[in-house]
Write an enzyme that holds these catalytic residues in place. Structure first.
Site, PDB file in Angstrom:
ATOM      1  N   LYS A  48       0.842  -1.203   0.000  1.00  0.00           N
ATOM      2  CA  LYS A  48       0.000   0.000   0.000  1.00  0.00           C
ATOM      3  C   LYS A  48       0.879   1.256   0.000  1.00  0.00           C
ATOM      4  O   LYS A  48       0.610   2.222  -0.721  1.00  0.00           O
ATOM      5  CB  LYS A  48      -0.915   0.012   1.233  1.00  0.00           C
ATOM      6  N   GLN A  92      -5.123  -2.116   9.943  1.00  0.00           N
ATOM      7  CA  GLN A  92      -4.761  -3.382   9.293  1.00  0.00           C
ATOM      8  C   GLN A  92      -5.275  -4.551  10.133  1.00  0.00           C
ATOM      9  O   GLN A  92      -4.954  -4.671  11.308  1.00  0.00           O
ATOM     10  CB  GLN A  92      -3.226  -3.447   9.130  1.00  0.00           C
ATOM     11  N   ASP A 115     -11.799   1.455   4.083  1.00  0.00           N
ATOM     12  CA  ASP A 115     -12.027   0.014   3.967  1.00  0.00           C
ATOM     13  C   ASP A 115     -13.508  -0.333   3.895  1.00  0.00           C
ATOM     14  O   ASP A 115     -13.864  -1.495   3.685  1.00  0.00           O
ATOM     15  CB  ASP A 115     -11.425  -0.699   5.190  1.00  0.00           C
TER      16      ASP A 115
END
Ligand code: NAP
Length: 279
Positions: A48, A92, A115
Protein backbone atom coordinates in the site's frame (compact mmCIF):
# COMPACT_ATOMS: atom_id res chain seq x y z
CA UNK A 1 -8.58 -20.48 -20.64
CA UNK A 2 -8.13 -16.75 -20.25
CA UNK A 3 -6.21 -15.11 -17.42
CA UNK A 4 -8.00 -12.22 -15.75
CA UNK A 5 -5.02 -9.94 -15.29
CA UNK A 6 -5.30 -7.67 -12.26
CA UNK A 7 -1.84 -6.26 -12.80
CA UNK A 8 -2.72 -5.12 -16.31
CA UNK A 9 -5.94 -3.41 -15.17
CA UNK A 10 -4.14 -1.69 -12.34
CA UNK A 11 -1.50 -0.39 -14.73
CA UNK A 12 -4.21 0.86 -17.11
CA UNK A 13 -6.26 2.55 -14.37
CA UNK A 14 -3.41 4.12 -12.42
CA UNK A 15 -2.91 7.14 -14.72
CA UNK A 16 -6.60 8.07 -14.37
CA UNK A 17 -6.32 7.86 -10.60
CA UNK A 18 -3.20 10.04 -10.66
CA UNK A 19 -5.08 12.63 -12.74
CA UNK A 20 -7.90 12.69 -10.20
CA UNK A 21 -5.40 13.16 -7.38
CA UNK A 22 -3.69 16.00 -9.21
CA UNK A 23 -7.04 17.74 -9.68
CA UNK A 24 -7.51 17.98 -5.93
CA UNK A 25 -6.39 21.17 -4.21
CA UNK A 26 -4.53 19.14 -1.58
CA UNK A 27 -2.40 16.02 -1.36
CA UNK A 28 -4.50 13.22 0.17
CA UNK A 29 -3.14 11.38 3.16
CA UNK A 30 -3.87 7.87 4.39
CA UNK A 31 -3.20 6.85 7.99
CA UNK A 32 -2.39 3.15 8.31
CA UNK A 33 -2.58 1.74 11.83
CA UNK A 34 -0.84 -1.56 12.47
CA UNK A 35 -0.87 -3.38 15.80
CA UNK A 36 1.88 -5.96 16.22
CA UNK A 37 4.13 -7.13 13.43
CA UNK A 38 2.50 -10.00 11.56
CA UNK A 39 4.65 -10.57 8.47
CA UNK A 40 1.60 -10.82 6.14
CA UNK A 41 0.22 -7.51 7.45
CA UNK A 42 3.62 -5.89 7.10
CA UNK A 43 3.87 -7.01 3.48
CA UNK A 44 0.33 -5.79 2.64
CA UNK A 45 1.18 -2.42 4.21
CA UNK A 46 4.42 -2.28 2.25
CA UNK A 47 2.42 -2.78 -0.98
CA UNK A 48 0.00 0.00 0.00
CA UNK A 49 2.81 2.41 0.91
CA UNK A 50 4.63 1.72 -2.31
CA UNK A 51 1.48 2.33 -4.41
CA UNK A 52 0.71 5.50 -2.41
CA UNK A 53 4.16 6.82 -3.27
CA UNK A 54 3.70 5.95 -6.94
CA UNK A 55 0.43 7.85 -7.24
CA UNK A 56 1.40 10.87 -5.13
CA UNK A 57 -0.47 10.20 -1.91
CA UNK A 58 0.99 10.81 1.54
CA UNK A 59 0.79 8.06 4.09
CA UNK A 60 1.40 7.81 7.80
CA UNK A 61 2.20 4.34 9.10
CA UNK A 62 1.58 4.01 12.83
CA UNK A 63 3.03 0.76 14.13
CA UNK A 64 1.91 -0.11 17.67
CA UNK A 65 3.17 -2.77 20.02
CA UNK A 66 0.96 -5.82 20.51
CA UNK A 67 0.59 -4.86 24.15
CA UNK A 68 -1.20 -1.61 23.28
CA UNK A 69 -4.60 -1.18 24.95
CA UNK A 70 -7.82 -0.90 23.00
CA UNK A 71 -8.37 2.62 24.36
CA UNK A 72 -4.95 3.72 23.14
CA UNK A 73 -5.75 2.48 19.61
CA UNK A 74 -9.13 4.22 19.71
CA UNK A 75 -7.52 7.46 20.91
CA UNK A 76 -5.12 7.38 17.97
CA UNK A 77 -8.03 6.82 15.57
CA UNK A 78 -9.92 9.71 17.19
CA UNK A 79 -6.90 11.95 16.68
CA UNK A 80 -6.91 11.17 12.94
CA UNK A 81 -10.69 11.51 12.78
CA UNK A 82 -10.16 15.15 13.85
CA UNK A 83 -7.08 15.79 11.71
CA UNK A 84 -8.08 17.60 8.51
CA UNK A 85 -4.81 16.72 6.82
CA UNK A 86 -5.78 13.01 6.91
CA UNK A 87 -8.62 11.89 4.64
CA UNK A 88 -8.46 8.12 5.12
CA UNK A 89 -7.84 5.76 8.04
CA UNK A 90 -7.20 2.05 7.77
CA UNK A 91 -6.67 -0.39 10.61
CA UNK A 92 -4.76 -3.38 9.29
CA UNK A 93 -6.65 -6.55 10.19
CA UNK A 94 -6.53 -9.01 11.82
CA UNK A 95 -5.81 -7.43 15.18
CA UNK A 96 -4.08 -9.34 17.98
CA UNK A 97 -6.31 -11.39 20.30
CA UNK A 98 -7.69 -9.21 23.06
CA UNK A 99 -8.49 -6.24 20.83
CA UNK A 100 -12.01 -5.98 19.42
CA UNK A 101 -11.84 -5.22 15.72
CA UNK A 102 -15.53 -4.34 15.84
CA UNK A 103 -15.13 -1.67 18.53
CA UNK A 104 -11.92 -0.34 17.00
CA UNK A 105 -13.29 -0.17 13.44
CA UNK A 106 -16.49 1.46 14.68
CA UNK A 107 -14.44 4.32 16.11
CA UNK A 108 -13.30 5.35 12.61
CA UNK A 109 -15.24 8.31 11.23
CA UNK A 110 -17.23 6.80 8.33
CA UNK A 111 -16.14 9.75 6.17
CA UNK A 112 -12.56 8.46 6.49
CA UNK A 113 -13.39 4.75 6.30
CA UNK A 114 -11.41 3.68 3.20
CA UNK A 115 -12.03 0.01 3.97
CA UNK A 116 -15.82 0.42 4.00
CA UNK A 117 -16.18 -1.43 7.29
CA UNK A 118 -17.95 1.06 9.54
CA UNK A 119 -21.68 0.52 10.20
CA UNK A 120 -22.79 3.38 7.92
CA UNK A 121 -20.84 2.06 4.94
CA UNK A 122 -21.94 -1.52 5.57
CA UNK A 123 -25.57 -0.33 5.75
CA UNK A 124 -25.15 1.53 2.47
CA UNK A 125 -23.67 -1.59 0.88
CA UNK A 126 -26.59 -3.67 2.17
CA UNK A 127 -28.99 -1.07 0.76
CA UNK A 128 -27.21 -1.02 -2.59
CA UNK A 129 -26.61 2.71 -2.11
CA UNK A 130 -24.23 4.03 -4.76
CA UNK A 131 -22.52 6.28 -2.22
CA UNK A 132 -21.28 3.32 -0.20
CA UNK A 133 -17.56 3.06 0.27
CA UNK A 134 -17.28 -0.68 -0.22
CA UNK A 135 -14.49 -2.98 0.84
CA UNK A 136 -11.53 -2.62 -1.48
CA UNK A 137 -11.54 -6.33 -2.34
CA UNK A 138 -15.20 -6.23 -3.43
CA UNK A 139 -14.68 -3.03 -5.40
CA UNK A 140 -11.56 -4.45 -7.02
CA UNK A 141 -13.34 -7.65 -8.08
CA UNK A 142 -16.24 -5.64 -9.51
CA UNK A 143 -13.82 -3.53 -11.52
CA UNK A 144 -11.92 -6.56 -12.75
CA UNK A 145 -15.14 -8.21 -13.97
CA UNK A 146 -16.25 -4.99 -15.69
CA UNK A 147 -12.89 -4.61 -17.41
CA UNK A 148 -13.42 -8.00 -19.04
CA UNK A 149 -17.09 -7.19 -19.85
CA UNK A 150 -18.34 -9.83 -17.45
CA UNK A 151 -21.81 -8.67 -16.47
CA UNK A 152 -23.11 -10.29 -13.28
CA UNK A 153 -26.72 -9.51 -14.19
CA UNK A 154 -28.79 -12.70 -13.61
CA UNK A 155 -25.61 -14.81 -13.35
CA UNK A 156 -25.28 -17.51 -10.72
CA UNK A 157 -22.45 -16.50 -8.39
CA UNK A 158 -21.13 -18.72 -5.63
CA UNK A 159 -18.97 -17.04 -3.01
CA UNK A 160 -16.99 -19.42 -0.80
CA UNK A 161 -16.13 -17.62 2.47
CA UNK A 162 -18.36 -15.38 4.57
CA UNK A 163 -16.01 -13.19 6.60
CA UNK A 164 -17.11 -9.65 7.39
CA UNK A 165 -14.03 -8.22 5.74
CA UNK A 166 -13.99 -10.28 2.54
CA UNK A 167 -16.72 -12.84 1.75
CA UNK A 168 -19.83 -10.94 2.85
CA UNK A 169 -19.01 -7.61 1.13
CA UNK A 170 -18.19 -9.53 -2.06
CA UNK A 171 -21.50 -11.39 -1.87
CA UNK A 172 -23.41 -8.12 -1.31
CA UNK A 173 -21.58 -6.43 -4.17
CA UNK A 174 -22.62 -9.31 -6.47
CA UNK A 175 -26.20 -9.10 -5.23
CA UNK A 176 -26.21 -5.36 -5.95
CA UNK A 177 -25.04 -6.23 -9.48
CA UNK A 178 -28.18 -8.40 -9.82
CA UNK A 179 -26.48 -11.77 -9.58
CA UNK A 180 -28.19 -14.70 -7.89
CA UNK A 181 -25.80 -15.32 -5.03
CA UNK A 182 -25.02 -18.43 -2.99
CA UNK A 183 -22.68 -18.01 -0.03
CA UNK A 184 -20.79 -21.09 1.22
CA UNK A 185 -18.73 -21.56 4.36
CA UNK A 186 -17.14 -24.23 6.50
CA UNK A 187 -20.52 -25.70 7.47
CA UNK A 188 -21.81 -25.99 3.88
CA UNK A 189 -22.84 -29.50 2.85
CA UNK A 190 -21.79 -30.71 -0.60
CA UNK A 191 -19.55 -27.76 -1.34
CA UNK A 192 -18.62 -29.24 -4.72
CA UNK A 193 -22.26 -29.24 -5.76
CA UNK A 194 -22.62 -25.56 -4.81
CA UNK A 195 -19.42 -24.44 -6.48
CA UNK A 196 -20.21 -26.31 -9.71
CA UNK A 197 -23.59 -24.56 -9.98
CA UNK A 198 -21.93 -21.20 -10.42
CA UNK A 199 -21.32 -19.20 -13.57
CA UNK A 200 -18.89 -17.16 -11.50
CA UNK A 201 -17.10 -18.82 -8.58
CA UNK A 202 -15.43 -16.50 -6.06
CA UNK A 203 -13.26 -18.12 -3.42
CA UNK A 204 -12.05 -16.39 -0.23
CA UNK A 205 -11.26 -18.95 2.44
CA UNK A 206 -7.52 -18.70 3.10
CA UNK A 207 -6.80 -22.39 2.39
CA UNK A 208 -4.11 -22.79 -0.25
CA UNK A 209 -5.10 -24.85 -3.32
CA UNK A 210 -8.32 -25.98 -1.62
CA UNK A 211 -10.56 -25.65 -4.69
CA UNK A 212 -9.61 -28.32 -7.21
CA UNK A 213 -10.90 -29.98 -10.35
CA UNK A 214 -13.88 -31.53 -8.54
CA UNK A 215 -15.22 -28.10 -7.56
CA UNK A 216 -15.35 -26.54 -11.02
CA UNK A 217 -17.02 -27.07 -14.36
CA UNK A 218 -16.28 -26.07 -17.90
CA UNK A 219 -17.14 -22.49 -18.90
CA UNK A 220 -16.82 -21.07 -15.38
CA UNK A 221 -15.21 -17.81 -14.38
CA UNK A 222 -13.11 -18.27 -11.25
CA UNK A 223 -12.02 -15.42 -9.00
CA UNK A 224 -9.40 -16.47 -6.47
CA UNK A 225 -9.24 -14.05 -3.56
CA UNK A 226 -7.08 -16.20 -1.30
CA UNK A 227 -3.52 -15.23 -0.55
CA UNK A 228 -1.38 -17.58 1.53
CA UNK A 229 2.34 -17.13 1.92
CA UNK A 230 4.25 -20.41 1.63
CA UNK A 231 7.41 -21.33 3.52
CA UNK A 232 9.46 -20.54 0.39
CA UNK A 233 7.87 -17.03 0.47
CA UNK A 234 5.76 -17.58 -2.67
CA UNK A 235 2.08 -16.66 -2.65
CA UNK A 236 -0.63 -19.26 -3.24
CA UNK A 237 -4.34 -18.80 -3.86
CA UNK A 238 -7.27 -20.85 -2.60
CA UNK A 239 -7.72 -22.41 -6.06
CA UNK A 240 -5.44 -25.09 -7.40
CA UNK A 241 -4.60 -23.22 -10.59
CA UNK A 242 -2.81 -26.10 -12.30
CA UNK A 243 -5.71 -28.46 -11.65
CA UNK A 244 -8.51 -26.21 -12.89
CA UNK A 245 -6.86 -24.17 -15.62
CA UNK A 246 -7.81 -26.52 -18.44
CA UNK A 247 -11.42 -26.82 -17.27
CA UNK A 248 -12.55 -23.26 -16.53
CA UNK A 249 -12.96 -20.44 -19.04
CA UNK A 250 -11.38 -17.57 -17.13
CA UNK A 251 -9.38 -17.33 -13.90
CA UNK A 252 -7.49 -14.80 -11.81
CA UNK A 253 -3.91 -15.77 -11.02
CA UNK A 254 -2.27 -15.50 -7.58
CA UNK A 255 -0.27 -13.32 -7.44
CA UNK A 256 -1.30 -10.84 -10.12
CA UNK A 257 -5.09 -11.04 -9.79
CA UNK A 258 -7.41 -9.79 -7.07
CA UNK A 259 -4.61 -8.56 -4.78
CA UNK A 260 -3.50 -6.03 -7.40
CA UNK A 261 -7.07 -4.79 -7.77
CA UNK A 262 -7.55 -4.49 -4.00
CA UNK A 263 -4.68 -2.05 -3.60
CA UNK A 264 -5.95 0.04 -6.52
CA UNK A 265 -9.51 0.03 -5.15
CA UNK A 266 -8.36 1.07 -1.70
CA UNK A 267 -6.85 4.25 -3.12
CA UNK A 268 -9.87 4.80 -5.36
CA UNK A 269 -11.95 4.70 -2.19
CA UNK A 270 -9.62 7.27 -0.64
CA UNK A 271 -9.88 9.56 -3.65
CA UNK A 272 -13.70 9.22 -3.65
CA UNK A 273 -13.66 10.25 0.02
CA UNK A 274 -11.48 13.26 -0.83
CA UNK A 275 -13.97 14.37 -3.50
CA UNK A 276 -16.91 13.89 -1.17
CA UNK A 277 -15.25 16.14 1.45
CA UNK A 278 -14.84 18.87 -1.15
CA UNK A 279 -18.40 18.68 -2.47
P1 NAP B 1 -11.29 -15.66 7.32
O1 NAP B 1 -11.76 -14.53 8.15
O2 NAP B 1 -10.46 -16.72 7.95
O3 NAP B 1 -12.60 -16.35 6.70
C1 NAP B 1 -12.50 -17.53 5.98
C2 NAP B 1 -13.87 -17.95 5.50
O4 NAP B 1 -13.71 -19.14 4.76
C3 NAP B 1 -14.87 -18.24 6.63
O5 NAP B 1 -16.14 -17.73 6.28
C4 NAP B 1 -14.89 -19.77 6.69
O6 NAP B 1 -16.14 -20.31 7.05
C5 NAP B 1 -14.61 -20.12 5.24
N1 NAP B 1 -14.00 -21.44 5.16
C6 NAP B 1 -12.91 -21.89 5.80
N2 NAP B 1 -12.67 -23.18 5.48
C7 NAP B 1 -13.64 -23.55 4.62
C8 NAP B 1 -13.95 -24.74 3.94
N3 NAP B 1 -13.21 -25.85 4.12
N4 NAP B 1 -15.02 -24.77 3.13
C9 NAP B 1 -15.79 -23.67 2.97
N5 NAP B 1 -15.53 -22.49 3.58
C10 NAP B 1 -14.48 -22.44 4.39
O7 NAP B 1 -10.47 -15.17 6.08
P2 NAP B 1 -10.67 -13.81 5.23
O8 NAP B 1 -10.15 -12.64 6.00
O9 NAP B 1 -12.05 -13.77 4.70
O10 NAP B 1 -9.63 -14.06 4.03
C11 NAP B 1 -9.81 -15.13 3.12
C12 NAP B 1 -8.63 -15.16 2.18
O11 NAP B 1 -8.64 -13.97 1.39
C13 NAP B 1 -7.27 -15.18 2.87
O12 NAP B 1 -6.38 -15.98 2.11
C14 NAP B 1 -6.79 -13.74 2.80
O13 NAP B 1 -5.39 -13.62 2.83
C15 NAP B 1 -7.34 -13.36 1.47
N6 NAP B 1 -7.50 -11.93 1.22
C16 NAP B 1 -7.13 -11.50 0.00
C17 NAP B 1 -7.31 -10.18 -0.35
C18 NAP B 1 -6.92 -9.75 -1.72
O14 NAP B 1 -6.83 -8.57 -1.96
N7 NAP B 1 -6.70 -10.68 -2.64
C19 NAP B 1 -7.86 -9.28 0.56
C20 NAP B 1 -8.25 -9.76 1.81
C21 NAP B 1 -8.08 -11.09 2.12
P3 NAP B 1 -16.79 -20.09 8.52
O15 NAP B 1 -17.37 -18.71 8.48
O16 NAP B 1 -17.83 -21.14 8.60
O17 NAP B 1 -15.68 -20.23 9.51
Amino acid sequence: MQILDGKLIREKNTPLLIEKIKSLSFVPCLAIIQVGNRPDSTSYIKAKKSFAKKIGINEIHIQLDESVSQDEVINIIKKYNEDNSVQGIIVQLPLPIGLSSEIIINSIDSRKDVDGLTPLNIKRLVDGNENAIISATARGINQLLKFYNIDLFAKKVTVVGRSTLVGKPIALMCLNENATVTVCHSKTNNLEEETKKADVLIVAIGKPNFIGKNHVKSGQIVIDVGISRQTDNTLTGDVNFEEVKDIVEMITPVPGGVGQMTVLALFENLVDLCYSIRN
